[in-house]
Enzyme design. Structure first.
Site, PDB file in Angstrom:
ATOM      1  CG  ASN A 130      -2.106   0.892   1.084  1.00 24.15           C
ATOM      2  OD1 ASN A 130      -2.386   1.387  -0.176  1.00 24.15           O
ATOM      3  ND2 ASN A 130      -2.951   0.719   2.074  1.00 24.15           N
ATOM      4  CG  HIS A 149      -7.302   0.962   7.791  1.00 19.39           C
ATOM      5  ND1 HIS A 149      -6.032   1.619   7.839  1.00 19.39           N
ATOM      6  CD2 HIS A 149      -7.095   0.155   6.701  1.00 19.39           C
ATOM      7  CE1 HIS A 149      -5.360   1.159   6.747  1.00 19.39           C
ATOM      8  NE2 HIS A 149      -5.986   0.456   6.121  1.00 19.39           N
TER       9      HIS A 149
END
Length: 498
Positions: free
Chosen positions: A346, A377
């Site tokens: 990521n 998140h």
């Protein structure tokens, strides 16, 4: 299967196809939009190149396609795709640039958090495609842009880090520029974040650093202009699409044999050895990663097919198409330490966290960066277990690298032994850290920790406490300092976090 998803608001036009292939309609819609984006990206590069079209036309093309694909996939939920950036744009226009970036960060995170909470209420623990994924990427875009405007308007150039200097923006974007940047179709569905300066360079045709000159011509005013030969991304795109589809096949074929939910079963916890439990966690977390590999590699192919992602030429003169790459699969799966693993995973989010938190925080950089990552998140307990463990093991790994690694550099045999040991340790720690991220639940994750006697955590605690007190020789300390310095220079301060 395709008709039982009550909370999915996307189009169900292709429900018949979803039933035929045996996949949920949300996954079918996602794949269809990505293949559509791949085709339209090729048209963007060929028919709407910077030479053939105006910047406004390129903005409008990317914006309209992005809106259409977003509405197809998310239906009524797509209103959130417009609401969050609209609120942030108002803040950018009305707030003092000296503190505007904090206002934008607060608005974006609060809005995103409300959507995360809503998702957890009506569809807890589900992996159904919903609006939170694109909203997370949009949050990265609006906040990074706000900080870039803050840097460009209120800070002196010598105060900025090299990354901040490159991304600094000296004027607030027009409405078209802003919403085109937010909704451009290449990275709307699965990311990665494209920073505003890089996107504008792409729109205006300045995204070809080191490009080879094709010819020179003169305009009506006798001003010399240069036409550059843009390298073809076709071969790279084909490779990334094939790799993406291969990852999807691996995921679909094997994930049912190693479901993460099995780690909650008493039979698994009580009747298997500690070694088997660890082996199972390694397998199930690795297979889960293939889902992300598929999405990110395909998204990278879409960007490249539109001409976005070219980053110059390597030392052999070959074009590099890695500016928008979000993952280095090979490096992640073969990394010898936690730092290299994190850097390879990521990568866009890594850069975002580095630019708005890690480089700006005072003390406790690692802690604040992991905290922001967890908050971004969502609010599943498993996320916080993963990121808390990530911060802990990052500190432990640094201690080992600083105090223990120099002792194994005296000979090639010792270094090879150390590399093998850290390779195995990294695989174990990564599985131990991340299974809770996939499982999402708190108590089941704690039970797995306890049945594993929290052995990795104990080793990490020893690694933090013991090595600094062993009294390494001055030679070892000198070696460690030299290694850290050389690697810092070569990796560009690569010790950033997730």
């Amino acid at each position: 299967m395709a008709t039982t998803m009550d909370h999915y608001d996307g189009f169900r036009t292709f429900s018949w196809f979803a039933d035929f292939v045996g996949l949920p309609i949300d996954q079918v819609n996602f794949v269809l939009t990505q293949f559509t984006a791949l085709i339209l990206a090729g048209l963007f590069r060929s028919s709407l190149s910077p030479i053939a079209a105006t910047p406004a036309a390129r903005h409008v093309y990317g914006l309209i396609i992005g809106l259409a694909l977003g509405y197809f996939c998310f239906g009524r939920q797509a209103i959130h795709l417009a609401s969050l950036p609209a609120l942030c744009y108002v803040a950018m226009r009305t707030q003092n640039p000296r503190n505007m970036q904090r206002v934008v960060l607060a608005i974006a995170l609060i809005y995103l958090s409300c959507i995360h909470f809503q998702r957890q209420i009506y569809d807890y623990g589900s992996y159904t495609l919903d609006i939170t994924g694109p909203l997370m990427v949009i949050t990265q875009k609006v906040t990074s842009l706000a900080y870039s405007i803050h840097d460009g308007l209120t800070r002196r150039e010598e105060e900025l880090t090299p990354m901040q200097r490159h991304q600094a923006v000296q004027k607030i974007p027009t409405t078209l520029e802003y919403f085109s940047y937010i909704f451009h179709f290449q990275a709307l569905m699965a990311g990665p974040i494209i920073f505003y300066r890089d996107y504008m360079d792409f729109i205006y045709g300045h995204h070809l650093p080191g490009s080879k000159s094709l010819t020179i011509f003169y305009d009506k005013n006798s001003q010399e202009k240069e036409i550059v030969l843009e390298p073809s991304p076709t071969l790279v795109v084909v490779k990334k699409v094939v790799a993406s589809l291969a990852c999807a096949i691996v995921f679909i074929t094997f994930i049912s044999d190693f479901p993460i939910q099995r780690v909650k079963e008493d039979e698994f916890l009580k009747n298997t050895s500690m070694l088997y439990k660890m082996w199972y966690l390694m397998l199930t977390t690795m297979l889960s990663r293939f889902k992300y590999y598929h999405a990110w590699l395909f998204a990278d192919a879409i960007c490249n097919n539109s001409g976005l992602g070219f980053s110059g030429y390597d030392e052999r003169g070959k074009p590099k198409w890695d500016l928008t790459s979000n993952v280095d699969v090979y490096k992640f799966e073969t990394s010898l330490n936690l730092r290299d693993s994190i850097e390879s995973w990521n990568k866009g989010t890594n850069l975002w966290l580095r630019s708005i938190m890690y480089e700006r925080a005072g003390r406790n950089k690692v802690l604040f960066t992991y905290a922001l990552s967890a908050f971004w998140h969502g609010f599943y307990p498993g996320y916080y277990l993963t990121f808390a463990s990530g911060a802990f093991f990052t500190v432990a790994a640094r201690s080992v690298r600083r105090h223990i690694r120099p002792l194994f550099l005296e000979s090639q045999r010792k270094k090879t032994f150390y590399d093998i040991l850290t390779f195995i340790t990294t695989r174990i720690v990564m599985a131990y850290m991340t299974f809770s991220f996939i499982l999402l639940e708190f108590m089941p994750s704690i039970k797995v920790y306890l049945y594993l006697y929290m052995f990795p955590h104990l080793l990490g605690l020893i690694a933090i406490i013991l090595p600094p007190r062993l009294g390494l020789s001055k030679k070892a300390h000198k070696q460690s300092a030299e290694i850290d310095l050389s690697e810092t220079i070569s990796n560009g301060n690569a010790h950033k976090t997730m």
